[in-house]
Write an enzyme that holds these catalytic residues in place. Structure first.
Site, short mmCIF file in Angstrom:
data_model
loop_
_atom_site.label_atom_id
_atom_site.label_comp_id
_atom_site.label_asym_id
_atom_site.label_seq_id
_atom_site.Cartn_x
_atom_site.Cartn_y
_atom_site.Cartn_z
CB CYS A 83 -8.76 -3.01 -20.55
SG CYS A 83 -10.61 -2.73 -20.46
CB CYS A 91 -26.55 -1.83 -28.22
SG CYS A 91 -26.08 -3.49 -27.38
CB CYS A 135 -13.72 -1.09 -16.80
SG CYS A 135 -14.02 0.36 -17.83
CB CYS A 187 -22.58 -7.02 -32.61
SG CYS A 187 -22.66 -7.51 -31.01
NE ARG A 214 -11.67 4.95 -19.39
CZ ARG A 214 -10.02 4.67 -19.50
NH1 ARG A 214 -9.54 5.31 -20.54
NH2 ARG A 214 -9.65 3.76 -18.63
CB CYS A 220 -23.74 -0.17 -30.95
SG CYS A 220 -22.09 -0.95 -31.16
CB CYS A 261 -9.22 -0.48 -23.95
SG CYS A 261 -8.63 0.26 -22.40
#
Ligand code: SAM
Ligand code: DTB
Ligand code: SF4
Length: 350
Positions: free
Chosen positions: A133, A62, A193, A58, A265, A65, A102
């Site tokens: 999702c 972040c 979400c 990616c 959640r 991550c 998801c």
């Protein structure tokens, strides 16, 4: 009805959030559980299964991550999965008891090349009778409308932390970029979400700030994932100190009080959490979990252990909601965002 939740949406100050957090633990849990029971059947837990449809490499940085291309975490990279493979995973998730599927992609945003396949995934997974999702990074207006049109029920895009701490964690996109994507999702009529991660070395004030931002959005997110950092070797947050589990439970409780009709959640981090802490999270108002073999790239507890824990606690998986056409969902959401809890529309909508 608990008078503290008489307004379903309320502009929270940081100080008010702090006051909620700093109550004696038992008072906070009692208040959160009371709010929870006023809005939900406290015996039910919504179960979603995740699949990483495109893994690793990616471009975003972040710091938490494992999929960021900026860090070497040893994760095997994978291109976008074929639609048929995604459908196989979705069938298995449904047969295993998940109500929602998801799909997550390690992208800054979906490319024009990949996007048609993503739309096909939504249509085919939905045709299996699952709620859908996706979390694909930033969206344009056109992409948000196309996803809604294809029947996507929820879009996940997290704020992650407070605006003040955000720059310590991510430099490749701004907080405002995230708020803009969430606005597009909302305007397209999909359910939002959005939540964040705790245990990243943030201060208590940053946890207040995250919940303040989430609860002060134009309407509450329909689903609020609270992730406890999963520390992955090779990421810059690999060695950060653990959050006190009671502070994690407090975060769930305050989220429940501030966003009384949203699903909260108990998200990443369950694998490292004992059953007693998970039970406290359910008492504090968590009513949704990820269930299955893994999250995106890191493990979840065994499915059999999760089912056994729910059974020991007298909890049961929530049945899938009847699907509403997207336009109807948008009307309900609009009613909810303005209705007070003493307004009949509120009870009609939740
Ligand atoms: N790339 C897309 C994005 O960031 O919007 C979607 C996938 S991304 C992995 C989805 C969310 O997973 C992130 O926003 C973050 O909140 C959460 N997450 C990622 N790594 C995590 C970790 N190590 N521990 C806890 N949560 C994590
Ligand atoms: C969310 O808030 N947490 C999930 C889901 N939304 C996409 C992802 C957690 C990822 C944890 C790290 C991993 O497994 O890669
Ligand atoms: Fe990429 Fe999402 Fe991971 Fe950030 S959280 S590095 S955007 S996959």
């Amino acid at each position: 009805m608990n008078q503290d939740t008489a307004d379903i949406r309320h502009d929270w100050t940081r100080k008010q959030v702090q006051t909620l957090f700093e109550q004696p633990f038992m008072d906070l849990l009692y208040q959160a559980h009371t709010v929870h029971r006023a809005h939900f059947d406290a015996s039910q837990v919504q179960m979603s299964t995740l699949l990483s449809i495109k893994t690793g490499a990616c471009p975003e940085d972040c710091k938490y991550c494992p999929q960021s291309g900026h860090y070497n975490t040893g994760l095997a990279r994978e291109k976008l999965l074929a639609v048929a493979r995604v459908v196989e995973h979705a069938k298995a998730a449904r047969d295993n008891g998940a109500a929602r599927f998801c799909m997550g992609a390690a992208w800054k945003h979906p490319s024009d090349k990949d996007f048609p396949y993503v739309l096909d995934m939504v249509r085919q997974v939905r045709a299996l009778g699952l709620e859908t999702c996706m979390t694909l990074g930033a969206l344009s207006d056109e992409q948000a409308s196309a996803l809604a049109e294809a029947g996507l029920d929820y879009y996940n895009h997290n704020l992650d932390t407070s605006p003040e701490y955000y720059g310590e964690i991510i430099t490749t996109r701004t907080y405002q970029d995230r708020l803009d994507t969430l606005g597009r999702v909302r305007d397209a009529g999909m359910k939002v979400c959005s939540g964040g991660i705790v245990g990243m070395g943030e201060s208590a004030g940053d946890r207040y700030g995250l919940l303040q931002q989430l609860a002060n959005m134009p309407s509450h997110p329909d689903s609020v994932p609270i992730n406890n950092l999963v520390k992955v070797k090779g990421t810059p947050l690999d060695n950060v100190d653990d959050l006190d589990p009671f502070d994690f439970v407090r975060t769930i409780a305050v989220a429940r009080i501030m966003m009384p009709a949203s699903y909260v959640r108990l998200s990443a981090g369950r694998e490292a959490m004992n059953e007693q802490v998970q039970a406290l999270c359910f008492f504090a108002g968590a009513n949704s979990i990820f269930y299955g073999e893994k999250l995106l790239t890191t493990p979840l507890p065994e499915e059999s252990a999760d089912l056994a824990l729910l059974a020991r606690l007298g909890l049961r998986p929530e049945r899938r909601h009847e699907q509403q056409p997207t336009s109807e969902a948008a009307t309900v959401k609009q009613a909810l965002s303005t209705a007070r809890s003493d307004d009949p529309r509120f009870y009609a909508a939740v």
